[in-house]
Scaffold this active site. Structure first.
Site, PDB file in Angstrom:
ATOM      1  N   ASP A 134       0.828  -1.204   0.000  1.00  0.00           N
ATOM      2  CA  ASP A 134       0.000   0.000   0.000  1.00  0.00           C
ATOM      3  C   ASP A 134       0.869   1.263   0.000  1.00  0.00           C
ATOM      4  O   ASP A 134       2.076   1.217   0.211  1.00  0.00           O
ATOM      5  CB  ASP A 134      -0.887  -0.034   1.238  1.00  0.00           C
ATOM      6  CG  ASP A 134      -2.138   0.820   1.118  1.00  0.00           C
ATOM      7  OD1 ASP A 134      -2.345   1.432   0.059  1.00  0.00           O
ATOM      8  OD2 ASP A 134      -2.911   0.874   2.092  1.00  0.00           O
TER       9      ASP A 134
ATOM     10  N   ASP B 228      -8.697   3.661  -3.698  1.00  0.00           N
ATOM     11  CA  ASP B 228      -9.744   3.633  -2.665  1.00  0.00           C
ATOM     12  C   ASP B 228     -10.982   4.382  -3.151  1.00  0.00           C
ATOM     13  O   ASP B 228     -11.113   5.592  -2.935  1.00  0.00           O
ATOM     14  CB  ASP B 228      -9.242   4.275  -1.375  1.00  0.00           C
ATOM     15  CG  ASP B 228      -8.080   3.506  -0.761  1.00  0.00           C
ATOM     16  OD1 ASP B 228      -7.835   2.370  -1.187  1.00  0.00           O
ATOM     17  OD2 ASP B 228      -7.424   4.058   0.129  1.00  0.00           O
TER      18      ASP B 228
ATOM     19  N   GLU C  76       2.851   7.074  -2.202  1.00  0.00           N
ATOM     20  CA  GLU C  76       2.668   8.381  -2.837  1.00  0.00           C
ATOM     21  C   GLU C  76       2.803   9.542  -1.866  1.00  0.00           C
ATOM     22  O   GLU C  76       2.428  10.663  -2.188  1.00  0.00           O
ATOM     23  CB  GLU C  76       1.289   8.451  -3.506  1.00  0.00           C
ATOM     24  CG  GLU C  76       0.093   8.352  -2.564  1.00  0.00           C
ATOM     25  CD  GLU C  76      -0.215   6.958  -2.079  1.00  0.00           C
ATOM     26  OE1 GLU C  76      -0.688   6.826  -0.935  1.00  0.00           O
ATOM     27  OE2 GLU C  76       0.033   5.995  -2.837  1.00  0.00           O
TER      28      GLU C  76
END
Length: 719
Positions: free
Chosen positions: A455, A513, A458
């Protein structure tokens, strides 16, 4: 402790401003978005000067037209007589200034300040460097000494035109090209908006994608309270590559932030003194969008990967409710333990097994293995102070990394602590070779039998202090460093999937998401849009969280999935590289695949997914996108203009049902004759047809003459 910064998930707690902002929205009072595009740059001009003429280099021809030549032929580069790059006005440009960043709630928004901008360019000389390279030099400005000097080198390498623009005295450089009247522009990463980006201004920076992204009132609420609304072009996975309906492709090598302005022409501005790019041409879209990638284990295509959590007993209970389902893996993101936050259920990022939640982990893994079910886990590039974790930890990775200098630093000193909704987290410094190796060992030591979700990636702040390098250079490259670290310890038969991406990515990705909603802003339809754009940008293996992730409980902005949304989302994920579910951030408030009445329907979907295993293996082995916009397969057809249907590989045309309560939908069939998979009924092509769709049976077609697809369809009908 250094200053804290909050991320998207923290922002999604949203908090007390709900009703007030909802009232503002209802009253029509706009909240200005920090993602609003800046004014366009001047059109500029191109003066070939004494270099006017025609130059042949390799397979390309460069035309630098002089006085009397029509404006649309002042600058042209052709291959086999077809224009590859042309401009009626300014061709190149440069500027001096700064790009200032606001980093709020994990979202990066910029403010462009240009003190000087030059878009008028005069060419003073053209020098052939061998038979396939031409060097142009000149200066900016219409008067002598007005602007800096520039150098533009063009190289012909087969069907590729290499471009190297250098302006030593600039902070920003840009290339421009005209677009044909009907020349759509596609790509630039997982852009969850219309497939044709013309009219958009896209800032390429990897960041949280935003909450709502234009859906109201959730976007204005998230923006007003936490600066987290995002925009149609904010994305975890930007890519510095685009393709056009004119069968041209453009990509560039700089990692610094770029802005692609498509409001009037094609303009790429990079915050650097140099821009090295490639114009590519191909006879078909298929040849233009090919991208190499890592292999995907075959077991991922034989059954669903279920997102489960809650401990050993809960995993067993949920699996028991799905008797008869084809399951290839369970993804246990809470292997590290759970913590509760205002946003919902979160994890302890301590990267060691929580024996309180999974006391019989080894036995559970053995049981699942005997059923052919792999166990996947979760990791991200953060470590946390686990002092408040119930039961404590055996190895305190945060303090170990802190003592050894392995954490990304804050400009005021100490580690850069990022708030994660009530708990702080620090990033491991991937530019530090010792830290890189250390965290690789941590990842390799995770208990699992099937792989993991990698995950984040960024979140590197632009003002971070690194062991080596400039964060302005490394921000966009960070997802690639994270991907490479995970790949270095991934087993050959393990599935590792990422959220963020950048140039050079080879891993599988998921679409991020999304809200647990239907919409094309930030819901189910937006996931499909992001996957279609990512596919033509160098991300050929994308899938989605079936059912979405982000659930919002507040009355004004409520986003909760019911069984219909969950099953409609999963039914088209059947026709994708991976069928993987997620419980969402608020599992108790959202429909789950093991609940009644969803469980039997979902189990049937998994069996359809399994019947596609052999075909899927061929699709994911190809370097074409697995999920393909119709433009890739049937360019020029009416179907190529639709963003709500796609090809899964070359054989199956899929039209997801994207509206609640819909018993069917319209499908634009390409030319030819087509067979509806679920009934065997034939339809004439090159027209729009209305197709009935039961839950679990989205409109899916194959060509009459496709014998392989016909055999698969017969097996599906026999299930």
């Amino acid at each position: 402790m250094a200053a804290m910064r909050v991320d998207r998930r923290s922002a999604l707690a949203l908090g007390g401003g709900v009703l007030a902002v909802g009232a503002l929205t209802a009253g029509g009072i706009a909240v200005r978005s920090p993602y609003a595009p800046p004014p366009q740059l001047p059109a500029g001009s191109w003066d070939p000067g004494p270099a006017a003429g025609t130059y042949d280099l390799g397979g390309h021809r460069v035309e630098l037209g002089g006085p009397g030549v029509p404006r649309n032929r002042r600058f042209r580069v052709l291959r086999a007589g077809t224009p590859v790059w042309w401009a009626r006005a300014g061709v190149i440009g440069a500027g001096r200034g700064t790009l200032e960043w606001t980093d709020v709630t994990g979202h990066f928004s910029d403010r462009r300040r240009l003190d000087r901008i030059w878009t008028d360019a005069r060419c003073e000389s053209a020098e052939a460097l061998g038979t396939d390279t031409l060097r142009l030099t000149g200066r900016f400005g219409v008067r002598p000494g007005e602007g800096p000097d520039w150098q533009l080198t063009l190289g012909s390498r087969g069907d590729v035109l290499e471009v190297d623009l250098e302006v030593p005295d600039a902070d920003l450089v840009l290339l421009r090209s005209d677009l044909a009247v009907d020349e759509g522009v596609h790509g630039l990463g997982a852009q969850a908006t219309g497939f044709d980006l013309r009219g958009r201004d896209v800032v390429l920076v990897t960041r949280e994608q935003g909450v709502g992204r234009g859906k109201q009132p959730v976007t204005v609420l998230a923006e007003k309270t936490q600066g987290a609304g995002g925009s149609p072009t904010t994305t975890y996975a930007p890519m510095p590559t685009l393709v056009t309906a004119g069968l041209r492709g453009l990509d560039w090598s700089q990692d610094r932030v770029a802005e692609v302005d498509l409001r009037d022409r094609l303009e790429v501005s990079v915050w650097d003194r140099r821009l090295t790019a490639r114009w590519r041409t191909a006879p078909t879209p298929r040849e233009l969008v090919r991208a190499p990638h890592d292999t995907v284990p075959g077991w991922t295509g034989t059954g669903a990967i279920l997102g489960l959590q809650g401990g050993s007993a809960e995993v067993r209970r949920k699996l028991a409710a799905l008797d008869g389902a084809a399951i290839s893996g369970v993804w246990l993101q809470d292997w590290v333990g759970q913590r509760s936050t205002g946003f919902g259920s979160r994890l302890w990022w301590t990267w060691e097994l929580d024996r309180r939640l999974y006391p019989d982990w080894d036995q559970l893994v053995d049981e699942l293995g005997q059923r052919g079910i792999r166990v996947l886990t979760y990791i991200n590039p953060f470590v946390v102070d686990a002092g408040e974790k119930p039961g404590g930890v055996r190895r305190d990775l945060y303090h170990e990394a802190l003592q050894r200098g392995f954490l990304v630093g804050h400009p005021d000193g100490g580690p850069y602590i990022l708030d994660q909704d009530g708990f702080g987290a620090a990033m491991v410094d991937l530019t530090n070779p010792a830290a890189y190796a250390w965290f690789g060992e941590v990842i390799a030591a995770m208990p699992r039998t099937g792989g993991w979700m990698a995950d984040f990636g960024e979140s590197l702040p632009f003002d971070a202090v690194l062991h080596d390098g400039d964060p302005r250079e490394l921000h966009n490259r960070w997802p690639l460093l994270w991907e490479q670290l995970n790949a270095s310890v991934r087993g050959a038969d393990e599935f590792v999937f990422h959220r963020s991406a950048w140039r050079g990515s080879r891993a599988a990705h998921w679409a991020g998401d999304q809200l647990t909603s239907w919409d094309a802003y930030d819901g189910m339809a937006s996931a499909l849009l992001g996957m279609l754009a990512g596919g033509v940008s160098g991300l050929p293996l994308m899938h989605a969280d079936a059912g979405g992730y982000t659930s919002l409980p507040q009355r004004v902005v409520r986003a909760r999935r019911d069984a219909e949304l969950l099953l409609r989302w999963s039914e088209w994920c059947v026709w994708s590289p991976v069928l993987r579910t997620h419980e969402s951030n608020r599992p108790a408030e959202n429909a789950q695949v093991w609940d009644q009445p969803a469980a039997p329907a979902f189990a049937q979907q998994t069996r359809v997914f399994r019947e596609l295993a052999g075909y899927r293996a061929e699709v994911v082995a190809d370097d074409l996108p697995a999920i393909r916009h119709c433009w890739v397969e049937v360019p020029g057809s009416a179907a190529a203009g639709r963003d709500d249907q796609y090809f899964f590989g070359p054989s199956f045309l899929v039209a997801p049902v994207l509206q609640p309560g819909a018993g069917g939908r319209e499908v634009s069939l390409p030319p030819g004759r087509w067979v509806l998979v679920w009934t065997g009924e034939e339809y004439p092509g090159d027209r729009v047809v209305r197709v009935r769709s039961l839950i679990g049976q989205p409109p899916v077609f194959h060509r009459v003459e496709d014998a392989g697809a016909a055999a698969i369809s017969r097996r599906i009908r026999a299930l």
